[in-house]
Design an enzyme around this catalytic site. Structure first.
Site, PDB file in Angstrom:
ATOM      1  CE  LYS A  11      -3.980  -2.185   2.268  1.00 20.33           C
ATOM      2  NZ  LYS A  11      -4.935  -2.107   3.406  1.00 20.33           N
ATOM      3  CE1 TYR A  51      -9.576  -2.912   0.331  1.00 16.53           C
ATOM      4  CE2 TYR A  51      -8.594  -0.979  -0.682  1.00 16.53           C
ATOM      5  CZ  TYR A  51      -8.476  -2.130   0.069  1.00 16.53           C
ATOM      6  OH  TYR A  51      -7.242  -2.504   0.569  1.00 16.53           O
ATOM      7  CG  ASN A 114      -3.659  -2.386   6.885  1.00 16.69           C
ATOM      8  OD1 ASN A 114      -3.465  -1.974   5.753  1.00 16.69           O
ATOM      9  ND2 ASN A 114      -4.745  -3.056   7.235  1.00 16.69           N
ATOM     10  CG  HIS A 117      -5.473  -6.000  -0.409  1.00 15.17           C
ATOM     11  ND1 HIS A 117      -6.697  -5.904   0.213  1.00 15.17           N
ATOM     12  CD2 HIS A 117      -5.627  -6.897  -1.425  1.00 15.17           C
ATOM     13  CE1 HIS A 117      -7.551  -6.706  -0.405  1.00 15.17           C
ATOM     14  NE2 HIS A 117      -6.939  -7.319  -1.406  1.00 15.17           N
ATOM     15  CD  GLU A 128      -9.175  -8.655  -3.635  1.00 14.34           C
ATOM     16  OE1 GLU A 128      -8.047  -9.129  -3.350  1.00 14.34           O
ATOM     17  OE2 GLU A 128      -9.953  -8.220  -2.768  1.00 14.34           O
TER      18      GLU A 128
HETATM   19  P1  GDP Z   1      -8.180  -6.756   5.530  1.00 15.10           P
HETATM   20  O1  GDP Z   1      -8.850  -7.849   4.733  1.00 15.10           O
HETATM   21  O2  GDP Z   1      -7.364  -7.273   6.683  1.00 15.10           O
HETATM   22  O3  GDP Z   1      -7.390  -5.786   4.665  1.00 15.10           O
HETATM   23  O4  GDP Z   1      -9.333  -5.880   6.248  1.00 15.10           O
HETATM   24  P2  GDP Z   1     -10.784  -5.369   5.761  1.00 15.10           P
HETATM   25  O5  GDP Z   1     -11.206  -6.078   4.500  1.00 15.10           O
HETATM   26  O6  GDP Z   1     -11.699  -5.410   6.939  1.00 15.10           O
HETATM   27  O7  GDP Z   1     -10.543  -3.818   5.436  1.00 15.10           O
HETATM   28  C1  GDP Z   1      -9.945  -3.397   4.242  1.00 15.10           C
HETATM   29  C2  GDP Z   1      -8.991  -2.278   4.545  1.00 15.10           C
HETATM   30  O8  GDP Z   1      -9.722  -1.150   5.031  1.00 15.10           O
HETATM   31  C3  GDP Z   1      -7.968  -2.558   5.656  1.00 15.10           C
HETATM   32  O9  GDP Z   1      -6.836  -3.274   5.231  1.00 15.10           O
HETATM   33  C4  GDP Z   1      -7.615  -1.156   6.111  1.00 15.10           C
HETATM   34  O10 GDP Z   1      -6.654  -0.522   5.234  1.00 15.10           O
HETATM   35  C5  GDP Z   1      -8.950  -0.443   6.007  1.00 15.10           C
HETATM   36  N1  GDP Z   1      -9.694  -0.462   7.277  1.00 15.10           N
HETATM   37  C6  GDP Z   1     -10.225  -1.535   7.924  1.00 15.10           C
HETATM   38  N2  GDP Z   1     -10.847  -1.162   9.065  1.00 15.10           N
HETATM   39  C7  GDP Z   1     -10.729   0.189   9.123  1.00 15.10           C
HETATM   40  C8  GDP Z   1     -11.174   1.180  10.056  1.00 15.10           C
HETATM   41  O11 GDP Z   1     -11.817   0.878  11.067  1.00 15.10           O
HETATM   42  N3  GDP Z   1     -10.851   2.485   9.779  1.00 15.10           N
HETATM   43  C9  GDP Z   1     -10.146   2.842   8.661  1.00 15.10           C
HETATM   44  N4  GDP Z   1      -9.859   4.130   8.454  1.00 15.10           N
HETATM   45  N5  GDP Z   1      -9.710   1.936   7.757  1.00 15.10           N
HETATM   46  C10 GDP Z   1      -9.987   0.636   7.983  1.00 15.10           C
END
Ligand code: GDP
Length: 139
Positions: A11, A51, A114, A117, A128
């Site tokens: 990222k 997303y 973080n 992805h 994807e």
């Molecule tokens: P992943 O599969 O571990 O990447 O997590 P998710 O699919 O739940 O979320 C997608 C991405 O959205 C994450 O990798 C983060 O970059 C972002 N994200 C997830 N939860 C949050 C949140 O509570 N706040 C914000 N700002 N970003 C989030």
């Protein structure tokens, strides 16, 4: 078990801090083969499309802005059990909760920033991989 493919992204927070090389090294050490790779900046519309499953979440707009804020490294990775193994190497979504030694624990700075992805299931991996790479690139 048969080889499997997953879509990984380094990222903008990680690329911007010069961490792409170190993360690629850990991908290599983890036993993943890089089938295709592309480095570029996503448009906001591309990030939103990628997303789209999260469009109802409160952080969707911030996430699309973040993902289009700088260059990313997009990777098609192959290994046995690649989807689960790449998610294990990345660690939990929130770096504060990610296991020691995982990429997000080492390099992530917030639940949004973080650093990596990874697809979370075979159907999402198929969507994807096809979102970013052509069939010819995935031969
Ligand atoms: P992943 O599969 O571990 O990447 O997590 P998710 O699919 O739940 O979320 C997608 C991405 O959205 C994450 O990798 C983060 O970059 C972002 N994200 C997830 N939860 C949050 C949140 O509570 N706040 C914000 N700002 N970003 C989030």
């Amino acid at each position: 078990m048969a080889k499997e493919r997953t879509l990984a992204i380094i990222k903008p927070d990680a690329v911007g801090r010069g961490l792409a090389g170190e993360i690629l090294s850990q991908i290599h050490k983890g036993g993943f083969e890089i089938i295709a790779v592309e480095t570029r900046r996503l448009s906001k519309a591309e990030a939103e499309g990628f997303y789209a499953v999260h469009r109802e979440r409160p952080f969707f707009a911030d996430l699309a802005t973040f993902m289009s804020s700088g260059k990313v490294v997009i990777l098609a990775l192959e290994a046995e059990n690649a989807i689960a193994r790449w998610r294990e190497l990345m660690g939990a979504t929130d770096p504060a909760k990610a296991a020691p030694g995982t990429l997000r624990q080492q390099f992530g700075t917030s639940i949004q920033n973080n650093c990596t992805h990874g697809s979370d299931a075979p159907e999402t991996a198929a969507f994807e991989l096809g979102y970013f790479f052509s069939g010819r690139q995935l031969l």
